[in-house]
Design an enzyme around this catalytic site. Sequence first.
Site, PDB file in Angstrom:
ATOM      1  N   GLU A   1     -13.909   9.056  15.687  1.00  0.00           N
ATOM      2  CA  GLU A   1     -14.927   8.090  16.075  1.00  0.00           C
ATOM      3  C   GLU A   1     -14.338   6.698  16.253  1.00  0.00           C
ATOM      4  OE1 GLU A   1     -18.908   9.704  13.992  1.00  0.00           O
ATOM      5  OE2 GLU A   1     -17.114   9.545  12.774  1.00  0.00           O
TER       6      GLU A   1
ATOM      7  N   CYS B   1     -13.562  -0.974  16.468  1.00  0.00           N
ATOM      8  CA  CYS B   1     -13.148  -0.414  15.183  1.00  0.00           C
ATOM      9  C   CYS B   1     -12.529   0.954  15.459  1.00  0.00           C
ATOM     10  CB  CYS B   1     -14.359  -0.305  14.268  1.00  0.00           C
ATOM     11  SG  CYS B   1     -13.981   0.478  12.692  1.00  0.00           S
TER      12      CYS B   1
ATOM     13  N   CYS C   1      -9.778  11.717   6.269  1.00  0.00           N
ATOM     14  CA  CYS C   1      -9.022  10.833   5.377  1.00  0.00           C
ATOM     15  C   CYS C   1      -8.812  11.532   4.042  1.00  0.00           C
ATOM     16  CB  CYS C   1      -9.779   9.526   5.160  1.00  0.00           C
ATOM     17  SG  CYS C   1      -8.843   8.327   4.171  1.00  0.00           S
TER      18      CYS C   1
ATOM     19  N   CYS D   1     -12.414   7.842  -1.219  1.00  0.00           N
ATOM     20  CA  CYS D   1     -13.293   6.808  -1.777  1.00  0.00           C
ATOM     21  C   CYS D   1     -14.691   7.421  -1.877  1.00  0.00           C
ATOM     22  CB  CYS D   1     -13.317   5.580  -0.863  1.00  0.00           C
ATOM     23  SG  CYS D   1     -11.670   4.907  -0.583  1.00  0.00           S
TER      24      CYS D   1
ATOM     25  N   CYS E   1     -17.655   6.782   0.689  1.00  0.00           N
ATOM     26  CA  CYS E   1     -17.327   6.827   2.122  1.00  0.00           C
ATOM     27  C   CYS E   1     -17.579   8.214   2.704  1.00  0.00           C
ATOM     28  CB  CYS E   1     -15.859   6.440   2.301  1.00  0.00           C
ATOM     29  SG  CYS E   1     -15.278   6.673   3.987  1.00  0.00           S
TER      30      CYS E   1
ATOM     31  N   GLU F   1      -6.773   6.125   6.542  1.00  0.00           N
ATOM     32  CA  GLU F   1      -6.086   5.032   5.831  1.00  0.00           C
ATOM     33  C   GLU F   1      -4.861   4.686   6.674  1.00  0.00           C
ATOM     34  OE1 GLU F   1      -5.920   2.798   2.965  1.00  0.00           O
ATOM     35  OE2 GLU F   1      -4.208   2.409   4.258  1.00  0.00           O
TER      36      GLU F   1
ATOM     37  N   SER G   1      -9.776  -3.236   1.014  1.00  0.00           N
ATOM     38  CA  SER G   1     -11.104  -2.746   0.647  1.00  0.00           C
ATOM     39  C   SER G   1     -11.123  -2.659  -0.883  1.00  0.00           C
ATOM     40  CB  SER G   1     -11.297  -1.367   1.299  1.00  0.00           C
ATOM     41  OG  SER G   1     -12.549  -0.864   0.972  1.00  0.00           O
ATOM     42  N   LEU G   2     -11.738  -3.633  -1.537  1.00  0.00           N
ATOM     43  CA  LEU G   2     -11.590  -3.812  -2.990  1.00  0.00           C
ATOM     44  C   LEU G   2     -12.708  -3.095  -3.767  1.00  0.00           C
ATOM     45  CD1 LEU G   2      -9.883  -5.226  -5.154  1.00  0.00           C
ATOM     46  CD2 LEU G   2     -11.443  -7.181  -4.958  1.00  0.00           C
ATOM     47  N   ASN G   3     -13.908  -3.566  -3.625  1.00  0.00           N
ATOM     48  CA  ASN G   3     -15.116  -2.853  -4.083  1.00  0.00           C
ATOM     49  C   ASN G   3     -15.305  -2.721  -5.586  1.00  0.00           C
ATOM     50  OD1 ASN G   3     -15.499  -2.322  -1.294  1.00  0.00           O
ATOM     51  ND2 ASN G   3     -14.079  -0.631  -1.473  1.00  0.00           N
TER      52      ASN G   3
ATOM     53  N   CYS H   1     -19.960   0.506   8.317  1.00  0.00           N
ATOM     54  CA  CYS H   1     -18.872   0.776   7.385  1.00  0.00           C
ATOM     55  C   CYS H   1     -19.232   1.918   6.450  1.00  0.00           C
ATOM     56  CB  CYS H   1     -18.605  -0.463   6.543  1.00  0.00           C
ATOM     57  SG  CYS H   1     -17.958  -1.791   7.524  1.00  0.00           S
TER      58      CYS H   1
END
Length: 348
Positions: free
Chosen positions: A91, A104, A111, A115, A118, A161, A215-217, A334
């Site tokens: 995508e 994007c 992946c 996470c 996600c 990633e 990407s911390l989160n 996202c």
Amino acid sequence: MPTELLGLTLEELRRLAGAWGEPAYRGQQLFHALYAERRFAFARMTNLSRSLRERLERDAGITLPAVQQRYTSADGTVRYLLRLADGRAIETVWMPEARRQTLCLSTQAGCAVDCHFCATAQLGLLRNLTAGEIAGQTLVVLADQPRQRPTTNIVLMGQGEPLLNYEATLKAVQLFADPKGMAIPLLKITLSTSGIVPGIRRLAAEKRRPKLAVSLNATTDAQRDALMPINCKYPLAELFDACRRYPLRARERLTFEYVLLGGVNDTAEDARRLVRLTRGLRAKVNLIPWNAVAALAYRAPTDDAVESFQQILRRGGRLAFIRRSRGQDVAAACGQLASLDSSAPPAT
Ligand code: SF4
């Protein structure tokens, strides 16, 4: 086997021309036709000699991803489902704004990073994309969008990633940035990582590198281990050490993306810890209120929680922006990219 041209750099095309007994500048003309003019049929590359066009028809190919489906959001965002030559689907998201357009891109099909918030993670890693497949997403979408803005931004934040597909990703970045091709400035290209520390250190040593987003989160190891298992391998102290050593160009900032999950990481204490973690860094924080993904058991933060999180960061002297995700109604936002048929073969 015909030689695949998509993904070859200017230098590689010049060498190919030389190997075919043509002057090297023919390789440059080919590069220009492909990346600057987006002419994908050799017959339309009228800047090339007839004999070279005939040789290209015989011995070379340009394999672009095929547009299988377009999902257009009420806000103008388009989520493309693209089909690769081996049948895998990926995508790509197109986000037009008044004066710029942002693409994007995916760097892997699926992946492996897992996470927990996600949708892509649910696919697992299907395979790495080639540089040509990463660059090809841009060519296909730009060719599909007749009304274009003067500036194109690229964000490597789609499926995958990027730092776990390092060579192909960096080669694609060089293709985007080549002034004789798409000529997208490096500072308009952002690579987003979940925190692959060796990849960040390697990127830091590159002469020509995109901007870096992390990407911390989460603000504690326990919290981040639970949301992003990659943190067990590269904990916050190591991640921030790599960020502090990351060389920044004039006016460049690191970006920290922080997906706000209601009741999970959106408290005042989280915000205060984030202020402490980012102390001394030239950085900005993008706060991304969670987008619902049907299969995942998180909830959106309240508007009050989002506002007060931002206020605490700002009072702490941090640049903090709220990024309302675009394209939510077509699952282009996202964390939502996971075509259900990503592993399926093409319809025949
Ligand atoms: S957020 Fe990015 S790194 Fe994490 S699983 Fe999703 S695609 Fe992979």
